[in-house]
Design a protein around this motif. Structure first.
Motif, PDB file in Angstrom:
ATOM      1  N   LEU A 147     -11.889   8.384  -6.401  1.00 23.73           N
ATOM      2  CA  LEU A 147     -13.257   7.742  -5.668  1.00 23.73           C
ATOM      3  C   LEU A 147     -12.952   7.451  -4.326  1.00 23.73           C
ATOM      4  N   PHE A 148     -11.521   7.117  -4.053  1.00 20.69           N
ATOM      5  CA  PHE A 148     -11.353   6.857  -2.642  1.00 20.69           C
ATOM      6  C   PHE A 148     -11.425   8.209  -1.784  1.00 20.69           C
ATOM      7  N   ASP A 149     -10.779   9.235  -2.465  1.00 15.10           N
ATOM      8  CA  ASP A 149     -10.690  10.480  -1.825  1.00 15.10           C
ATOM      9  C   ASP A 149     -12.135  11.189  -1.625  1.00 15.10           C
ATOM     10  N   ARG A 150     -13.194  10.327  -2.140  1.00 16.25           N
ATOM     11  CA  ARG A 150     -14.477  11.041  -2.403  1.00 16.25           C
ATOM     12  C   ARG A 150     -14.531  12.270  -3.071  1.00 16.25           C
ATOM     13  N   THR A 151     -13.754  12.578  -3.944  1.00 13.63           N
ATOM     14  CA  THR A 151     -13.794  13.708  -4.840  1.00 13.63           C
ATOM     15  C   THR A 151     -14.851  13.471  -5.898  1.00 13.63           C
ATOM     16  N   LEU A 152     -14.916  12.161  -6.246  1.00 14.82           N
ATOM     17  CA  LEU A 152     -16.106  11.558  -7.306  1.00 14.82           C
ATOM     18  C   LEU A 152     -17.161  11.054  -6.505  1.00 14.82           C
ATOM     19  N   ASP A 153     -18.427  11.106  -7.209  1.00  8.85           N
ATOM     20  CA  ASP A 153     -19.360  10.573  -6.551  1.00  8.85           C
ATOM     21  C   ASP A 153     -19.562   9.323  -7.126  1.00  8.85           C
ATOM     22  N   LEU A 212     -12.152  -4.630  -6.755  1.00 10.95           N
ATOM     23  CA  LEU A 212     -12.989  -5.660  -5.756  1.00 10.95           C
ATOM     24  C   LEU A 212     -12.132  -5.266  -4.341  1.00 10.95           C
ATOM     25  N   TYR A 213     -12.633  -3.988  -3.917  1.00 15.91           N
ATOM     26  CA  TYR A 213     -12.186  -3.451  -2.614  1.00 15.91           C
ATOM     27  C   TYR A 213     -13.448  -3.609  -1.686  1.00 15.91           C
ATOM     28  N   PRO A 214     -13.363  -3.612  -0.402  1.00 14.21           N
ATOM     29  CA  PRO A 214     -14.484  -3.545   0.605  1.00 14.21           C
ATOM     30  C   PRO A 214     -15.108  -2.115   0.613  1.00 14.21           C
ATOM     31  N   ALA A 215     -14.308  -1.086   0.343  1.00 14.40           N
ATOM     32  CA  ALA A 215     -14.926   0.177   0.467  1.00 14.40           C
ATOM     33  C   ALA A 215     -15.549   0.753  -1.071  1.00 14.40           C
ATOM     34  N   VAL A 216     -15.399  -0.110  -1.879  1.00 13.29           N
ATOM     35  CA  VAL A 216     -15.857   0.220  -3.221  1.00 13.29           C
ATOM     36  C   VAL A 216     -16.958  -0.695  -3.730  1.00 13.29           C
ATOM     37  N   ARG A 217     -18.192  -0.006  -4.369  1.00 15.88           N
ATOM     38  CA  ARG A 217     -19.263  -0.981  -4.754  1.00 15.88           C
ATOM     39  C   ARG A 217     -19.205  -0.739  -6.322  1.00 15.88           C
ATOM     40  N   CYS A 218     -19.349  -2.011  -7.009  1.00 14.66           N
ATOM     41  CA  CYS A 218     -18.955  -2.247  -8.594  1.00 14.66           C
ATOM     42  C   CYS A 218     -20.055  -3.139  -9.045  1.00 14.66           C
ATOM     43  N   CYS A 219     -20.417  -2.506 -10.244  1.00 12.55           N
ATOM     44  CA  CYS A 219     -21.396  -3.299 -11.244  1.00 12.55           C
ATOM     45  C   CYS A 219     -21.086  -3.090 -12.677  1.00 12.55           C
ATOM     46  N   HIS A 220     -21.579  -3.809 -13.454  1.00 10.98           N
ATOM     47  CA  HIS A 220     -21.182  -3.799 -14.842  1.00 10.98           C
ATOM     48  C   HIS A 220     -22.362  -2.791 -15.513  1.00 10.98           C
ATOM     49  N   LEU A 221     -21.515  -1.985 -16.243  1.00 10.72           N
ATOM     50  CA  LEU A 221     -22.368  -0.886 -16.848  1.00 10.72           C
ATOM     51  C   LEU A 221     -22.777  -1.200 -18.227  1.00 10.72           C
ATOM     52  N   MET A 222     -21.833  -1.649 -19.150  1.00  5.26           N
ATOM     53  CA  MET A 222     -22.208  -1.843 -20.585  1.00  5.26           C
ATOM     54  C   MET A 222     -20.710  -2.466 -21.052  1.00  5.26           C
ATOM     55  N   ASP A 223     -20.635  -2.957 -22.392  1.00  5.45           N
ATOM     56  CA  ASP A 223     -19.820  -3.458 -23.170  1.00  5.45           C
ATOM     57  C   ASP A 223     -19.781  -2.469 -24.527  1.00  5.45           C
ATOM     58  N   ALA A 265     -18.760   3.023  -7.048  1.00  6.58           N
ATOM     59  CA  ALA A 265     -19.343   4.149  -6.003  1.00  6.58           C
ATOM     60  C   ALA A 265     -18.736   3.574  -4.801  1.00  6.58           C
ATOM     61  N   HIS A 266     -18.333   4.572  -3.881  1.00  8.59           N
ATOM     62  CA  HIS A 266     -17.714   4.367  -2.579  1.00  8.59           C
ATOM     63  C   HIS A 266     -19.002   4.091  -1.602  1.00  8.59           C
ATOM     64  N   GLN A 267     -18.640   3.035  -0.676  1.00  8.63           N
ATOM     65  CA  GLN A 267     -19.716   2.270   0.082  1.00  8.63           C
ATOM     66  C   GLN A 267     -20.231   3.533   0.986  1.00  8.63           C
ATOM     67  N   GLU A 268     -19.536   4.523   1.155  1.00  6.39           N
ATOM     68  CA  GLU A 268     -20.259   5.708   1.943  1.00  6.39           C
ATOM     69  C   GLU A 268     -20.525   6.917   0.881  1.00  6.39           C
ATOM     70  N   ALA A 269     -21.087   6.555  -0.402  1.00  4.48           N
ATOM     71  CA  ALA A 269     -21.590   7.566  -1.173  1.00  4.48           C
ATOM     72  C   ALA A 269     -22.734   8.270  -0.766  1.00  4.48           C
ATOM     73  N   SER A 270     -22.911   9.441  -1.272  1.00  3.81           N
ATOM     74  CA  SER A 270     -24.085  10.168  -1.070  1.00  3.81           C
ATOM     75  C   SER A 270     -25.441   9.268  -1.243  1.00  3.81           C
ATOM     76  N   ALA A 271     -26.480   9.855  -0.850  1.00  6.40           N
ATOM     77  CA  ALA A 271     -27.689   9.170  -1.007  1.00  6.40           C
ATOM     78  C   ALA A 271     -28.342   8.967  -2.553  1.00  6.40           C
ATOM     79  N   HIS A 272     -27.891  10.281  -3.173  1.00  3.06           N
ATOM     80  CA  HIS A 272     -28.256  10.275  -4.625  1.00  3.06           C
ATOM     81  C   HIS A 272     -27.440   9.498  -5.654  1.00  3.06           C
ATOM     82  N   ALA A 273     -25.982   9.340  -4.967  1.00  3.55           N
ATOM     83  CA  ALA A 273     -25.160   8.556  -5.719  1.00  3.55           C
ATOM     84  C   ALA A 273     -25.521   7.105  -5.561  1.00  3.55           C
ATOM     85  N   THR A 274     -25.888   6.809  -4.369  1.00  4.26           N
ATOM     86  CA  THR A 274     -26.198   5.361  -4.092  1.00  4.26           C
ATOM     87  C   THR A 274     -27.425   4.859  -4.540  1.00  4.26           C
ATOM     88  N   GLU A 275     -28.398   5.756  -5.028  1.00  7.42           N
ATOM     89  CA  GLU A 275     -29.619   5.423  -5.501  1.00  7.42           C
ATOM     90  C   GLU A 275     -29.272   5.201  -7.020  1.00  7.42           C
TER      91      GLU A 275
END
Length: 287
Positions: free
Chosen positions: A132-138, A147-158, A262-272
């Motif tokens: 994710l940091f290498d931007r190999t993954l979207d 909990l890093y400034p460069a990474v966005r994080c949200c709950h997906l499921m339990d 998701a990376h803070q600088e992820a692609s528009a599609h990944a961000t959407e």
């Protein structure tokens, strides 16, 4: 001269008559004859020798055909490359630690972005974080929040793990179980379960696992096998299991919260897609 005229010349050479070529190309015979005549005029030489209904390429025509087929081949390669580029633009690469949250993400993606493709890999937690940091993954699906400034994080499921026990087995009467209670029992196990496999190997060192890689075969065996099995409360995996009792596992490790990364600088599609998932899993302020 255009690509269509070159395709017409190639088709006439292949089929031997203008009428057959016109039928194959789905245009009228006069229209094809006029198009070939314009090609000859633009090149400044005759390409075809006509003998009644049949035509044959003369020396100039054969020379032109070699170049025409080379150009048509390159055109096909160009279209394939552009199609591949378009597919990659619509595709997102997702690394996940387990299958169930990936299916949850896929369901949310199809609901909001039906033309978006997800290409997935089951990976270790540390590899997801690194790529994710290498931007190999979207996008990444994680067992813990990052909990890093460069990474966005949200709950997906339990997801909660339970044991599927044949009715009549002594454990079927239990209200709950632990990994220690079932250590030593034989289990039917689906192969592609990500980190869950490492967990059960660690928690149940005395158990034997019959691993089935084909999900359809696994589901069929689950209904008839005398072996114990694991089931999840994920909605898209849960279902009726005739002749079997589902007993919850008490261990804290059997209850997992998954996060979408998701990376803070992820692609528009990944961000959407990330924003859509975050919105769907946001607590209702009225509840």
């Amino acid at each position: 001269m255009n690509i269509e005229q070159l395709r017409q010349l190639s088709t006439v050479a292949e089929l031997g008559t203008v009428s057959a070529a016109a039928e194959s190309l789905r245009i009228s015979q006069p229209a094809l004859s006029r198009s070939l005549a314009r090609l000859e005029s633009e090149l400044g030489c005759k390409l075809l020798d006509r003998n009644g209904r049949h035509v044959a390429l003369n020396h100039a025509g054969k020379t032109a055909l070699e170049y025409a087929r080379s150009i048509l081949h390159e055109e096909r390669l160009m279209r394939i490359a552009l199609d591949d580029l378009a597919n990659r633009a619509r595709s997102l690469t997702v690394g996940t630690v387990a299958p169930a949250p990936l299916w949850r993400l896929t369901a949310l993606s199809v609901e909001r972005f039906p033309d978006r493709l997800l290409s997935s890999r089951t990976m270790r937690q540390q590899d997801i974080e690194r790529e994710l940091f290498d931007r190999t993954l979207d996008l990444g699906i994680s067992r813990k929040p990052l909990l890093y400034p460069a990474v966005r994080c949200c709950h997906l499921m339990d997801e909660d793990l339970a044991v599927s026990v044949p009715n009549g087995h002594e454990l079927a009467a239990r209200e709950s179980l632990t990994f220690a209670d079932v250590d030593g029992e034989d289990f039917l196990l689906f192969g592609n379960i990500g980190f869950w496999r490492t967990l059960v190997d660690e928690k149940m060192p005395h158990s034997d696992f019959l691993v089935q890689e084909d999900r359809v075969v696994f589901e069929q065996l689950s209904l008839t096998s005398p072996l114990l099995g694991f089931v999840t409360n994920a909605a898209y995996l849960a279902g009726e299991m005739p002749g079997r009792t589902v007993v919850p596992l008490e261990d804290s490790e059997a209850h997992v919260r998954f996060y979408l990364l998701a990376h803070q600088e992820a692609s528009a599609h990944a961000t959407e897609l990330f924003d859509w998932v975050a919105a769907q899993n946001r607590p209702d302020p009225t509840s």
